[in-house]
Enzyme design. Structure first.
Site, PDB file in Angstrom:
ATOM      1  N   HIS A  56     -16.519  12.480   3.876  1.00 14.47           N
ATOM      2  CA  HIS A  56     -17.418  13.749   4.236  1.00 14.47           C
ATOM      3  C   HIS A  56     -18.453  13.360   5.266  1.00 14.47           C
ATOM      4  O   HIS A  56     -19.078  13.975   5.993  1.00 14.47           O
ATOM      5  CB  HIS A  56     -17.713  14.505   2.982  1.00 14.47           C
ATOM      6  CG  HIS A  56     -16.631  15.384   2.327  1.00 14.47           C
ATOM      7  ND1 HIS A  56     -16.121  16.416   3.057  1.00 14.47           N
ATOM      8  CD2 HIS A  56     -16.009  15.338   0.967  1.00 14.47           C
ATOM      9  CE1 HIS A  56     -15.293  17.031   2.280  1.00 14.47           C
ATOM     10  NE2 HIS A  56     -15.447  16.215   1.230  1.00 14.47           N
ATOM     11  N   CYS A 109     -10.335  19.256  -2.914  1.00 16.18           N
ATOM     12  CA  CYS A 109     -11.787  19.343  -2.538  1.00 16.18           C
ATOM     13  C   CYS A 109     -12.387  20.373  -2.409  1.00 16.18           C
ATOM     14  O   CYS A 109     -11.715  21.527  -2.170  1.00 16.18           O
ATOM     15  CB  CYS A 109     -11.641  18.738  -0.846  1.00 16.18           C
ATOM     16  SG  CYS A 109     -13.222  18.782   0.079  1.00 16.18           S
ATOM     17  N   LEU A 110     -13.700  20.801  -2.852  1.00 18.45           N
ATOM     18  CA  LEU A 110     -14.129  21.754  -3.112  1.00 18.45           C
ATOM     19  C   LEU A 110     -14.542  22.603  -1.612  1.00 18.45           C
ATOM     20  O   LEU A 110     -14.445  23.991  -1.708  1.00 18.45           O
ATOM     21  CB  LEU A 110     -15.698  21.610  -3.668  1.00 18.45           C
ATOM     22  CG  LEU A 110     -15.864  21.124  -5.008  1.00 18.45           C
ATOM     23  CD1 LEU A 110     -17.388  20.576  -5.351  1.00 18.45           C
ATOM     24  CD2 LEU A 110     -14.763  21.810  -5.914  1.00 18.45           C
ATOM     25  N   GLY A 128     -17.055  15.375  -7.332  1.00 21.99           N
ATOM     26  CA  GLY A 128     -17.722  14.657  -6.267  1.00 21.99           C
ATOM     27  C   GLY A 128     -18.215  15.912  -5.189  1.00 21.99           C
ATOM     28  O   GLY A 128     -17.515  16.976  -5.002  1.00 21.99           O
ATOM     29  N   GLN A 139     -21.263  18.639   2.679  1.00 18.95           N
ATOM     30  CA  GLN A 139     -20.577  20.067   1.953  1.00 18.95           C
ATOM     31  C   GLN A 139     -21.666  21.160   1.856  1.00 18.95           C
ATOM     32  O   GLN A 139     -20.938  22.326   1.769  1.00 18.95           O
ATOM     33  CB  GLN A 139     -19.574  19.780   1.092  1.00 18.95           C
ATOM     34  CG  GLN A 139     -18.600  18.889   1.005  1.00 18.95           C
ATOM     35  CD  GLN A 139     -17.850  18.439  -0.143  1.00 18.95           C
ATOM     36  OE1 GLN A 139     -18.126  17.508  -0.779  1.00 18.95           O
ATOM     37  NE2 GLN A 139     -16.891  19.111  -0.415  1.00 18.95           N
ATOM     38  N   HIS A 189     -13.423   9.315  -0.596  1.00 20.64           N
ATOM     39  CA  HIS A 189     -13.141  10.848  -0.296  1.00 20.64           C
ATOM     40  C   HIS A 189     -14.764  11.161   0.266  1.00 20.64           C
ATOM     41  O   HIS A 189     -14.563  11.960   1.311  1.00 20.64           O
ATOM     42  CB  HIS A 189     -12.686  11.394  -1.409  1.00 20.64           C
ATOM     43  CG  HIS A 189     -12.627  13.002  -1.139  1.00 20.64           C
ATOM     44  ND1 HIS A 189     -11.441  13.679  -1.206  1.00 20.64           N
ATOM     45  CD2 HIS A 189     -13.761  14.080  -0.920  1.00 20.64           C
ATOM     46  CE1 HIS A 189     -11.690  15.004  -0.869  1.00 20.64           C
ATOM     47  NE2 HIS A 189     -12.941  15.255  -0.834  1.00 20.64           N
ATOM     48  N   GLU A 190     -15.629  11.161  -0.490  1.00 22.19           N
ATOM     49  CA  GLU A 190     -16.975  11.573  -0.366  1.00 22.19           C
ATOM     50  C   GLU A 190     -17.588  10.884   0.828  1.00 22.19           C
ATOM     51  O   GLU A 190     -18.258  11.415   1.915  1.00 22.19           O
ATOM     52  CB  GLU A 190     -17.686  11.545  -1.410  1.00 22.19           C
ATOM     53  CG  GLU A 190     -17.614  12.053  -2.829  1.00 22.19           C
ATOM     54  CD  GLU A 190     -16.828  13.412  -2.694  1.00 22.19           C
ATOM     55  OE1 GLU A 190     -17.544  14.235  -1.654  1.00 22.19           O
ATOM     56  OE2 GLU A 190     -16.052  13.759  -3.356  1.00 22.19           O
TER      57      GLU A 190
HETATM   58 NI    NI Z   1     -14.307  16.869  -0.683  1.00 24.75          NI
END
Ligand code: NI
Length: 168
Positions: free
Chosen positions: A137, A91-92, A46, A51, A133-134
């Site tokens: 963000h 998470c990236l 995701g 991000q 989660h997204e």
């Molecule tokens: Ni993330």
């Protein structure tokens, strides 16, 4: 398609609240393509526009094993959240850390797709976790915000140290 740079925690730009998309135009479609490229190459399941330092309410997700279920959520809204589940999350933007987070078990989400069409989706399990989660963000929130202050500070210090090392 192009791979975009991913902001790393505790970059303050990850705290910006994203703005709704007015029109799903060619620019948005190109951004979505680039976000998929970036997510698949990372690799991740995701990615939120926040991000990649674009503060628009756009998310891409693919929780399949073989990149066969790309999903786009523009201006996503969770209209129903039921139950509770705990799953380890990464998470990236928080590379190499995985911690358990409590989320809703099943959700209903309204959004626009990449063609600007409205849709409603019911999701549970990993997909429901990923959507929550997204959306966090887009609201300037990270999974680390769900952890204890002690755990959060430990992650923050380690990542700050790594980024300083990368500059040298
Ligand atoms: Ni993330």
């Amino acid at each position: 398609m192009a791979k975009l740079d991913i902001l790393i925690y505790p970059d303050p730009r990850l705290r910006q609240v994203a703005k709704p998309v007015d029109h799903v135009d060619d620019n948005v479609q190109q951004l979505v393509d680039n976000m998929f490229e970036t997510m698949y190459r990372a690799p991740g399941i995701g990615l939120a526009a926040t991000q990649v330092n674009v503060h628009k309410r756009i998310i891409v997700i693919d929780v399949s094993e073989d990149k066969s279920e790309p999903r786009v959520f523009i201006n996503p809204e969770i209209t129903e959240a039921i139950g509770e589940q705990t799953m380890p999350e990464g998470c990236l933007s928080v590379p190499s850390f995985y911690e358990e987070v409590v989320r809703a078990d099943a959700i209903t989400v309204n959004a626009l797709d990449q063609n600007g069409e409205h849709f409603t989706l019911q999701a549970e399990g990993l997909l429901a976790v990923c959507i929550q989660h997204e959306i966090d963000h887009l609201n300037g929130k990270l999974f680390t915000d769900h952890l204890s202050k002690l755990k959060r500070n430990r992650i923050k210090k380690k990542l700050e140290k790594q980024q300083k090392a990368n500059v040298l």
